[in-house]
Write a protein that holds these residues in place. Structure first.
Motif, PDB file in Angstrom:
ATOM      1  N   GLU A  64       0.317  -1.240  -0.057  1.00  0.00           N
ATOM      2  CA  GLU A  64       0.057   0.001  -0.104  1.00  0.00           C
ATOM      3  C   GLU A  64       0.506   1.318   0.147  1.00  0.00           C
ATOM      4  N   LEU A  65       0.332   2.344  -0.985  1.00  0.00           N
ATOM      5  CA  LEU A  65       1.212   3.456  -0.975  1.00  0.00           C
ATOM      6  C   LEU A  65       0.376   4.843  -0.217  1.00  0.00           C
ATOM      7  N   GLN A  66       1.235   5.289   0.274  1.00  0.00           N
ATOM      8  CA  GLN A  66       0.092   5.927   1.807  1.00  0.00           C
ATOM      9  C   GLN A  66       0.954   7.172   1.134  1.00  0.00           C
ATOM     10  N   THR A  67       0.143   8.778   0.738  1.00  0.00           N
ATOM     11  CA  THR A  67       0.559   9.694   0.344  1.00  0.00           C
ATOM     12  C   THR A  67       0.364  10.448   2.000  1.00  0.00           C
ATOM     13  N   ALA A  68       1.442  12.034   2.198  1.00  0.00           N
ATOM     14  CA  ALA A  68       0.492  11.785   3.802  1.00  0.00           C
ATOM     15  C   ALA A  68      -0.553  13.083   2.595  1.00  0.00           C
ATOM     16  N   GLY A  69      -1.380  13.668   3.793  1.00  0.00           N
ATOM     17  CA  GLY A  69      -1.898  14.476   3.019  1.00  0.00           C
ATOM     18  C   GLY A  69      -3.261  13.912   1.724  1.00  0.00           C
ATOM     19  N   VAL A  70      -3.485  12.932   1.666  1.00  0.00           N
ATOM     20  CA  VAL A  70      -4.302  12.574   1.122  1.00  0.00           C
ATOM     21  C   VAL A  70      -5.056  11.622   1.159  1.00  0.00           C
ATOM     22  N   LYS A  72      -6.689   8.813   0.305  1.00  0.00           N
ATOM     23  CA  LYS A  72      -6.881   7.159  -0.437  1.00  0.00           C
ATOM     24  C   LYS A  72      -5.145   6.720  -0.918  1.00  0.00           C
ATOM     25  N   SER A  73      -5.139   5.394  -0.426  1.00  0.00           N
ATOM     26  CA  SER A  73      -4.196   5.395  -0.134  1.00  0.00           C
ATOM     27  C   SER A  73      -4.230   3.889  -1.969  1.00  0.00           C
ATOM     28  N   GLU A  74      -2.755   3.775  -2.243  1.00  0.00           N
ATOM     29  CA  GLU A  74      -2.832   2.980  -3.916  1.00  0.00           C
ATOM     30  C   GLU A  74      -2.158   1.919  -3.502  1.00  0.00           C
ATOM     31  N   ILE A  91      13.165  10.159  -6.071  1.00  0.00           N
ATOM     32  CA  ILE A  91      13.822  10.255  -4.714  1.00  0.00           C
ATOM     33  C   ILE A  91      13.585  12.367  -4.502  1.00  0.00           C
ATOM     34  N   PRO A  92      13.236  13.048  -3.074  1.00  0.00           N
ATOM     35  CA  PRO A  92      12.869  11.708  -1.539  1.00  0.00           C
ATOM     36  C   PRO A  92      11.809  11.100  -2.378  1.00  0.00           C
ATOM     37  N   ARG A  93      11.017   9.841  -2.057  1.00  0.00           N
ATOM     38  CA  ARG A  93      10.115   9.007  -2.212  1.00  0.00           C
ATOM     39  C   ARG A  93       9.207  10.022  -2.026  1.00  0.00           C
ATOM     40  N   PRO A  94       8.320   9.898  -2.985  1.00  0.00           N
ATOM     41  CA  PRO A  94       7.019  10.178  -3.044  1.00  0.00           C
ATOM     42  C   PRO A  94       5.490   9.528  -1.582  1.00  0.00           C
ATOM     43  N   CYS A  95       5.910   9.102  -1.206  1.00  0.00           N
ATOM     44  CA  CYS A  95       4.808   8.335  -0.497  1.00  0.00           C
ATOM     45  C   CYS A  95       5.660   7.055   0.697  1.00  0.00           C
ATOM     46  N   THR A  96       4.661   6.895   1.272  1.00  0.00           N
ATOM     47  CA  THR A  96       5.200   5.516   2.135  1.00  0.00           C
ATOM     48  C   THR A  96       4.526   4.259   1.829  1.00  0.00           C
ATOM     49  N   ALA A  97       5.820   3.318   1.536  1.00  0.00           N
ATOM     50  CA  ALA A  97       4.523   2.141   0.814  1.00  0.00           C
ATOM     51  C   ALA A  97       5.047   0.808   2.219  1.00  0.00           C
TER      52      ALA A  97
END
Length: 492
Positions: A64-70, A72-74, A91-97
């Motif tokens: 699961e890819l999670q982006t701060a402020g968003v 809905k995750s992918e 880079i830098p990573r656009p999201c947390t995996a």
């Protein structure tokens, strides 16, 4: 061992991008220096804004890819088209995996992959190693004109390019360009073959990294960036080359493809959805970059072509527009719409850049915040304290009756601000403590899991040893029984 054999082989690695572009020997080298990890559900692979130098491929399971402020995750699933490419490679990573299920992850060194792709595919971003199958004398021209870039060039330019080319006859062993030197020509192999080699260091020997055949061109990046050749090209056999001067190459082939934008247009274009890419080296990016930009160095463009969306325009920039021009030319060759920030950063004094924050950990942020708060609170203490020794003396002035309420109000606001700052400091300290405790708990859980795996491995090893002993004993008994049968038969 079975899991390594399953994934770390040339046949499987060829299904991934951009690994499919690597030759067999380079894939074998990459496989020998990569790893496959089994990660339980709920674990973090990397966090948003991290600047690690690893490329991760999802082999099995879901992440699961999670982006701060968003909100809905992918979700990415293994064995889908998305899984063919590295996970969130920017880079830098656009999201947390994070892992949604138990997963198998292929992990490899991005720098190593970059070096292998550069040496195997294009030493300076322009050496193509495709062979031509036509024996026709004009086969080189047919292959050269099949490039996507030519589809966007006016017909009269193509005619001028072909008319401006000069044919030169070359001998076997002749050096065409030398690493570290300047050369003002773009070359296309007409007949014969030549080798591309590079010295990894000044005192090292040349290492062959490519073979060029009829129709292959080389030398474009050095001309666009006004840089030195980063490889040496020598003829493996006698033949002929077509060459184009730097002036004609830039004016007839490069400039017609390029779209320049000015600083005034940049913000509106990015707000409209354009992707902003800094193609400078990572060190320069860290020293300062435009807001909203992601870093993909010029040398990494080929590696990350799969990350670019052909339906989304890309804006590239560097210090002086030289690297960004080379990057744009490469992207356009692969069907990606691209624009360039005219003059780059160096000649645009009004551009405000954001310095990358290297203090990315919660503890560093807490320390910085605590330091700022301590200074503010100390100043407030000095203002609100009955002891005025720490306050710079001012001209004494007794507030009038009219001014007295205003002074008291200001004093009250200062106290309230102080209390807010102290509360914020306490909250940050509690948050940092909670994160430390969570990290410590995860560390303990990982150590326990590792210990459990080690114990299981030891038990498995002991079981194997016991099995080997039993098999040896079984064999000995069989041999003894056979001997007894033979003896009984003899006696009978």
């Amino acid at each position: 061992m079975a899991i390594l054999d399953k994934y770390l082989n040339n046949k499987f690695l060829k299904t991934l991008e951009p690994l499919s572009k690597l030759s067999t020997d380079k894939l074998s080298e990459l496989a020998g220096k990569s790893s496959v990890d089994i990660i339980p559900a709920g674990r973090t692979i990397f966090r948003q804004n991290e600047k690690d130098k690893r490329s991760y491929y999802l082999l099995s399971g879901q992440i699961e890819l999670q982006t701060a402020g968003v909100k809905k995750s992918e979700t990415i699933k293994a064995k889908t088209p998305e899984a063919k490419y590295p996970i969130a490679q920017q880079i830098p990573r656009p999201c947390t995996a994070k892992t949604k299920t138990n997963v198998e992850i292929l992990s490899l060194d991005t720098d190593l992959l970059e070096i292998l792709i550069e040496s195997d595919d294009s030493p300076s971003g322009n050496y193509e190693v495709t062979e031509i199958n036509s024996d026709d004398e004009n086969g080189w021209m047919l292959k050269f004109l099949q490039s996507r870039a030519f589809l966007q060039i006016p017909t009269e330019n193509i005619q001028k390019i072909l008319m401006s080319m000069e044919e030169i006859v070359v001998k076997k062993g002749q050096t065409i360009v030398s690493q570290g030197e300047n050369n003002d020509y773009y070359y296309i192999v007409k007949t014969g073959k030549c080798s591309v080699s590079r010295r990894p260091s000044p005192k090292a020997e040349d290492v062959q990294i490519a073979i060029l055949a009829a129709g292959d061109g080389f030398g474009e990046e050095a001309l666009i960036t006004n840089g030195e050749r980063n490889a040496t090209v020598r003829m493996l056999e006698a033949g002929s080359l077509m060459r184009l001067t730097k002036e004609n190459f830039i004016s007839l082939l490069v400039e017609p493809l390029l779209d320049y934008i000015h600083l005034e247009e940049l913000k509106s274009r990015v707000n409209a959805g354009d992707l902003l890419v800094d193609v400078r080296p990572h060190k320069d990016f860290m020293n300062g970059h435009l807001d909203g930009a992601v870093n993909t160095p010029l040398s990494m463009i080929r590696l990350k072509l799969g990350n670019f969306n052909t339906e989304r325009n890309t804006i590239v920039y560097c210090n002086d527009a030289s690297r960004s021009t080379a990057a744009a030319f490469l992207l356009i060759q692969h069907g990606i719409s691209c624009s360039i920030l005219k003059h780059g950063l160096r000649n645009s004094a009004s551009i405000k850049t954001t310095r990358a924050n290297t203090a990315t950990t919660i503890q560093d942020k807490l320390d910085q915040s605590s330091s700022r708060m301590t200074n503010i609170i100390a100043n407030l203490d000095a203002v609100t304290s009955k002891d005025k020794t720490n306050v710079t003396p001012l001209a004494k002035k007794t507030p009038t009756q009219k001014e007295q309420p205003q002074v008291e109000l200001a004093h009250k606001k200062a106290l309230q601000e102080k209390q807010k700052l102290e509360a914020e400091k306490k909250r940050l300290q509690q948050e940092a403590q909670a994160l430390r405790e969570k990290a410590e708990a995860e560390k303990r859980a990982a150590e326990m899991e590792l210990q459990k795996l080690a114990e299981e491995a030891q038990k498995h090893k002991q079981a194997l040893q016991e099995k080997q002993k039993l098999e040896a004993e079984k064999k000995r008994l069989q041999q003894e029984a056979q001997a007894l049968r033979e003896k009984a038969e003899a006696e009978k």
